[in-house]
Design a protein around this motif. Structure first.
Motif, PDB file in Angstrom:
ATOM      1  N   GLY A 154     -50.639 -56.416  -9.630  1.00  0.00           N
ATOM      2  CA  GLY A 154     -49.765 -57.630  -9.456  1.00  0.00           C
ATOM      3  C   GLY A 154     -49.599 -58.559 -10.822  1.00  0.00           C
ATOM      4  N   VAL A 155     -48.704 -58.395 -11.812  1.00  0.00           N
ATOM      5  CA  VAL A 155     -48.250 -59.291 -12.754  1.00  0.00           C
ATOM      6  C   VAL A 155     -47.018 -59.753 -12.818  1.00  0.00           C
ATOM      7  N   ILE A 156     -46.668 -60.782 -13.530  1.00  0.00           N
ATOM      8  CA  ILE A 156     -45.449 -61.530 -13.665  1.00  0.00           C
ATOM      9  C   ILE A 156     -44.424 -60.647 -13.947  1.00  0.00           C
ATOM     10  N   GLU A 157     -43.246 -60.430 -13.125  1.00  0.00           N
ATOM     11  CA  GLU A 157     -42.281 -59.899 -13.488  1.00  0.00           C
ATOM     12  C   GLU A 157     -41.049 -60.516 -13.075  1.00  0.00           C
ATOM     13  N   SER A 158     -41.176 -61.749 -12.745  1.00  0.00           N
ATOM     14  CA  SER A 158     -40.154 -62.439 -12.019  1.00  0.00           C
ATOM     15  C   SER A 158     -39.899 -63.832 -12.699  1.00  0.00           C
ATOM     16  N   ASN A 159     -38.694 -64.156 -13.236  1.00  0.00           N
ATOM     17  CA  ASN A 159     -38.705 -65.671 -13.985  1.00  0.00           C
ATOM     18  C   ASN A 159     -39.117 -66.659 -12.882  1.00  0.00           C
ATOM     19  N   GLY A 160     -38.890 -66.532 -11.613  1.00  0.00           N
ATOM     20  CA  GLY A 160     -39.511 -67.707 -10.972  1.00  0.00           C
ATOM     21  C   GLY A 160     -41.020 -67.666 -10.852  1.00  0.00           C
ATOM     22  N   ASP A 161     -41.821 -66.825 -11.326  1.00  0.00           N
ATOM     23  CA  ASP A 161     -43.507 -67.016 -11.606  1.00  0.00           C
ATOM     24  C   ASP A 161     -43.546 -67.275 -13.133  1.00  0.00           C
ATOM     25  N   ASN A 162     -42.558 -67.611 -13.638  1.00  0.00           N
ATOM     26  CA  ASN A 162     -42.866 -68.128 -15.303  1.00  0.00           C
ATOM     27  C   ASN A 162     -43.844 -69.380 -15.355  1.00  0.00           C
ATOM     28  N   ALA A 163     -44.813 -69.345 -16.179  1.00  0.00           N
ATOM     29  CA  ALA A 163     -45.569 -70.428 -16.388  1.00  0.00           C
ATOM     30  C   ALA A 163     -45.191 -71.636 -17.424  1.00  0.00           C
ATOM     31  N   PHE A 164     -44.992 -72.384 -16.968  1.00  0.00           N
ATOM     32  CA  PHE A 164     -44.349 -73.695 -17.872  1.00  0.00           C
ATOM     33  C   PHE A 164     -45.100 -74.752 -17.590  1.00  0.00           C
ATOM     34  N   LEU A 165     -45.373 -75.824 -18.678  1.00  0.00           N
ATOM     35  CA  LEU A 165     -46.016 -77.192 -18.281  1.00  0.00           C
ATOM     36  C   LEU A 165     -44.980 -78.289 -18.621  1.00  0.00           C
ATOM     37  N   PRO A 166     -44.804 -79.202 -17.857  1.00  0.00           N
ATOM     38  CA  PRO A 166     -43.748 -80.141 -17.923  1.00  0.00           C
ATOM     39  C   PRO A 166     -44.044 -80.911 -19.008  1.00  0.00           C
ATOM     40  N   THR A 167     -42.998 -81.605 -19.733  1.00  0.00           N
ATOM     41  CA  THR A 167     -43.071 -82.849 -20.711  1.00  0.00           C
ATOM     42  C   THR A 167     -42.186 -83.681 -20.541  1.00  0.00           C
ATOM     43  N   SER A 168     -42.431 -84.797 -20.634  1.00  0.00           N
ATOM     44  CA  SER A 168     -41.508 -86.035 -20.549  1.00  0.00           C
ATOM     45  C   SER A 168     -41.251 -86.524 -22.026  1.00  0.00           C
ATOM     46  N   ASP A 169     -41.947 -85.984 -23.179  1.00  0.00           N
ATOM     47  CA  ASP A 169     -41.708 -86.486 -24.604  1.00  0.00           C
ATOM     48  C   ASP A 169     -42.199 -85.154 -25.338  1.00  0.00           C
ATOM     49  N   ASN A 170     -41.385 -84.180 -25.394  1.00  0.00           N
ATOM     50  CA  ASN A 170     -41.453 -82.879 -26.053  1.00  0.00           C
ATOM     51  C   ASN A 170     -41.861 -83.131 -27.196  1.00  0.00           C
ATOM     52  N   PRO A 171     -43.010 -82.564 -27.753  1.00  0.00           N
ATOM     53  CA  PRO A 171     -43.495 -82.595 -29.208  1.00  0.00           C
ATOM     54  C   PRO A 171     -42.629 -82.061 -30.372  1.00  0.00           C
ATOM     55  N   TYR A 172     -42.201 -80.782 -29.927  1.00  0.00           N
ATOM     56  CA  TYR A 172     -41.358 -80.380 -30.609  1.00  0.00           C
ATOM     57  C   TYR A 172     -39.956 -80.998 -31.191  1.00  0.00           C
ATOM     58  N   TYR A 173     -39.468 -81.543 -30.042  1.00  0.00           N
ATOM     59  CA  TYR A 173     -38.475 -82.526 -30.353  1.00  0.00           C
ATOM     60  C   TYR A 173     -38.657 -83.742 -31.053  1.00  0.00           C
ATOM     61  N   ALA A 201     -41.780 -63.595 -17.792  1.00  0.00           N
ATOM     62  CA  ALA A 201     -41.761 -62.279 -17.292  1.00  0.00           C
ATOM     63  C   ALA A 201     -41.377 -61.269 -18.188  1.00  0.00           C
ATOM     64  N   ALA A 202     -40.408 -61.673 -19.207  1.00  0.00           N
ATOM     65  CA  ALA A 202     -40.091 -60.800 -20.060  1.00  0.00           C
ATOM     66  C   ALA A 202     -41.155 -60.189 -20.894  1.00  0.00           C
ATOM     67  N   GLU A 203     -42.199 -60.755 -21.208  1.00  0.00           N
ATOM     68  CA  GLU A 203     -43.396 -60.544 -22.012  1.00  0.00           C
ATOM     69  C   GLU A 203     -43.987 -59.216 -21.225  1.00  0.00           C
ATOM     70  N   THR A 204     -43.883 -59.522 -19.924  1.00  0.00           N
ATOM     71  CA  THR A 204     -44.915 -58.332 -18.934  1.00  0.00           C
ATOM     72  C   THR A 204     -44.046 -57.077 -19.310  1.00  0.00           C
ATOM     73  N   PHE A 205     -42.553 -57.032 -19.455  1.00  0.00           N
ATOM     74  CA  PHE A 205     -41.830 -55.930 -19.639  1.00  0.00           C
ATOM     75  C   PHE A 205     -42.028 -55.280 -20.809  1.00  0.00           C
ATOM     76  N   PHE A 206     -42.269 -55.872 -22.071  1.00  0.00           N
ATOM     77  CA  PHE A 206     -42.462 -55.593 -23.394  1.00  0.00           C
ATOM     78  C   PHE A 206     -43.807 -55.092 -23.639  1.00  0.00           C
ATOM     79  N   LEU A 207     -44.752 -55.811 -22.801  1.00  0.00           N
ATOM     80  CA  LEU A 207     -46.080 -54.986 -22.776  1.00  0.00           C
ATOM     81  C   LEU A 207     -46.135 -53.750 -22.177  1.00  0.00           C
ATOM     82  N   LYS A 208     -45.352 -53.539 -21.168  1.00  0.00           N
ATOM     83  CA  LYS A 208     -45.122 -52.119 -20.438  1.00  0.00           C
ATOM     84  C   LYS A 208     -44.494 -51.205 -21.352  1.00  0.00           C
ATOM     85  N   ALA A 209     -43.445 -51.704 -22.058  1.00  0.00           N
ATOM     86  CA  ALA A 209     -42.594 -50.736 -22.878  1.00  0.00           C
ATOM     87  C   ALA A 209     -43.538 -50.245 -24.077  1.00  0.00           C
TER      88      ALA A 209
END
Length: 527
Positions: free
Chosen positions: A253-272, A347-355
């Motif tokens: 079982g790998v991540i294939e749903s956007n609901g399982d995407n891994a994000f870290l929260p920010t309150s002061d985004n460093p790229y911004y 999840a998109a990465e998983t599909f490209f890895l499979k592709a």
């Protein structure tokens, strides 16, 4: 609506002092050992909470949150070599983009990721006696962080880490990959048992999980996805082993749903902050060239329009770049907001890895199934970012030529790849380029993943640096820089002074070349 996950509680402070925190714990070691490793939700979890306070800072090493760390690692190195960003401050003529960073910059990713992670990891290992669900969870984080280190430098200390010493022997890249996959397997097995035994129970340490809120079933999927990512990375040089790892990871079982995407929260985004407050960061010319050529509906999500109402990035490698020009609204800045989260895995990465795996025969399906995975990856990415896909999948246009309104830093045409899978008589090589190029677009802004893919496959084709200022006094001479870019970073001076014998042995026996930015890593070497 964008499929991002935010944690609404206040982000735990990153500056907790481990020594002070645990100074009073030694008097009740038996209780301390019981809670984190074999938790009973009916008991007080004070000690588990103390262990938990160490975890957020470890999580943020998977995608650095702190503004200086993010700039020095994600923006300057991964962001530029991965083709996502261009830094616009001239820093007295030194830059990773011109291949002449100063020595203290070169060692920054190693010293930050390696040292900061293990200072907390060793404490948790001691407290938990190296067992239980907390330690299993932390070992998944360890693999995610150390993967970034090994893919940046090559051989690193890994198997000998954990005894309290930092000056230990190095492992080859091959051995590090195998040992990390073994560690993931152990964590997956332990967490699977833990989940079965604790159904319906509240896990107090979950409040320190900034990604999945203590849902360890999602951490198991994340771990399997890491295994899959790593297996594809090494499949050209360790094929049979990689195929076995892929098969097991997918089945588990790998991540294939956007609901399982891994994000870290920010309150002061460093790229911004770097782009809007400092004027130090712009989009890479590659991003605007590809996305303009494809009329990509994610453009407005990824970058801002310029003052003249177009999407225009900045070419890397401009010597003594003028921030007063390239850091202004003449060029597109990243479209991050102050509270935009930091991507770890989608999840998109998983599909490209499979592709890619299906195309190469590493998993069943062949070319026809590869197309299905490829289009699933694109569709999943569009859904993640909340944009309409329209006719994107049938697109037959290619990247536009990059023209810079200031100075002679234009770029020649560099890629003829289109989005449409069936456009003309595409060869296997062309299809691989399509897969990696779309994976690159979907994985924004994971620069280290993009850099790894480029070193491994040659894709996406890049707009090369305007100037190559590399030299033996910096990261070594980068030859063939128009096609190869930097292949790795040299080891820190601090390793040569504090772990001399082991780093010298690693260079002599494990690296496979000189300790310069021109030496290929094990998985990037061509047969």
């Amino acid at each position: 609506m964008k499929q991002y996950r935010f944690k609404t509680t206040i982000i735990v402070a990153m500056s907790i002092c481990c020594a002070v925190l645990f100074a009073s714990c030694t008097g009740n070691f038996e209780e301390l050992n019981t809670h984190p490793t074999n938790p009973d939700p009916t008991k007080d979890m004070t000690e588990a909470e103390r262990v938990g306070t160490l975890i957020p800072s470890m999580l943020y090493l998977m995608h650095n949150f702190q503004e200086n760390q993010n700039q020095m690692i994600e923006q300057m190195v991964g962001g530029q070599y991965g083709g996502y960003f261009a830094t616009t401050n001239n820093w007295q003529g030194t830059n990773f983009g011109t291949f002449n960073p100063p020595a203290n910059w070169v060692e920054y990713p190693f010293n930050t990721l390696f040292t900061k992670f293990y200072s907390n990891y060793l404490t948790i290992k001691d407290v938990t006696e190296g067992k239980g669900y907390v330690f299993s969870w932390v070992n998944i984080i360890r693999v995610a962080v150390m993967l970034r280190v090994v893919d940046t430098y090559g051989p690193i200390p890994y198997s000998k880490m954990g005894g309290g010493q930092f000056a230990v022997e190095y492992d080859s890249v091959e051995d590090v990959y195998h040992k990390m996959i073994d560690d993931l397997d152990e964590s997956i097995n332990a967490l699977t048992v833990f989940l079965e035994e604790n159904k319906g129970k509240k896990i107090p340490i979950a409040e320190f999980d900034l990604i999945y809120d203590g849902d360890f079933s999602k951490w198991v999927r994340f771990a399997n996805s890491l295994k899959f990512r790593m297996a594809v990375r090494i499949a050209n040089v360790d094929t049979d082993y990689a195929k076995e790892v892929m098969t097991k990871a997918i089945a588990a079982g790998v991540i294939e749903s956007n609901g399982d995407n891994a994000f870290l929260p920010t309150s002061d985004n460093p790229y911004y902050k770097a782009s809007n407050d400092w004027g130090d960061l712009a989009m890479n010319a590659m991003m605007s060239a590809y996305m303009n050529g494809y009329n990509d509906p994610r453009r407005s999500v990824y970058m801002l329009k310029t003052a003249d109402d177009v999407y225009r990035g900045v070419r890397i490698g401009i010597p003594n770049i003028n921030k007063g020009i390239y850091g202004t609204a003449q060029y597109s800045k990243p479209a991050f907001k102050k509270d935009s989260p930091l991507l770890v895995y989608c999840a998109a990465e998983t599909f490209f890895l499979k592709a890619e795996a299906a195309l190469q025969g590493w998993i069943p399906g062949g070319t026809s199934q590869s197309k299905i995975y490829y289009e699933q990856g694109i569709t999943t990415s569009m859904e993640q970012h909340g944009v309409a896909i329209g006719t994107y999948l049938s697109g037959t246009t290619s990247a536009t030529r990059y023209n810079d309104p200031n100075g002679n830093v234009n770029a020649p045409s560099f890629s003829s790849i289109t989005v449409s899978w069936d456009n003309g008589s595409a060869t296997t090589t062309m299809k691989l380029e399509k897969i990696i190029t779309q994976k690159w677009l979907a994985n924004y802004p994971l620069g280290f993943e993009a850099w790894a893919d480029h070193r491994r496959t040659g894709y996406p084709q890049m707009i090369t640096a305007q100037s190559n200022l590399s030299s033996a006094n910096s990261i070594g001479s980068i030859t063939n820089s128009k096609t190869r870019l930097v292949r790795r970073l040299p080891y820190p001076v601090s390793e040569y002074s504090g772990n001399t014998q082991n780093v010298e042995a690693a260079v002599a026996n494990l690296l496979g070349g000189a300790d310069t930015g021109a030496t290929d890593l094990w998985w990037a070497r061509k047969n």
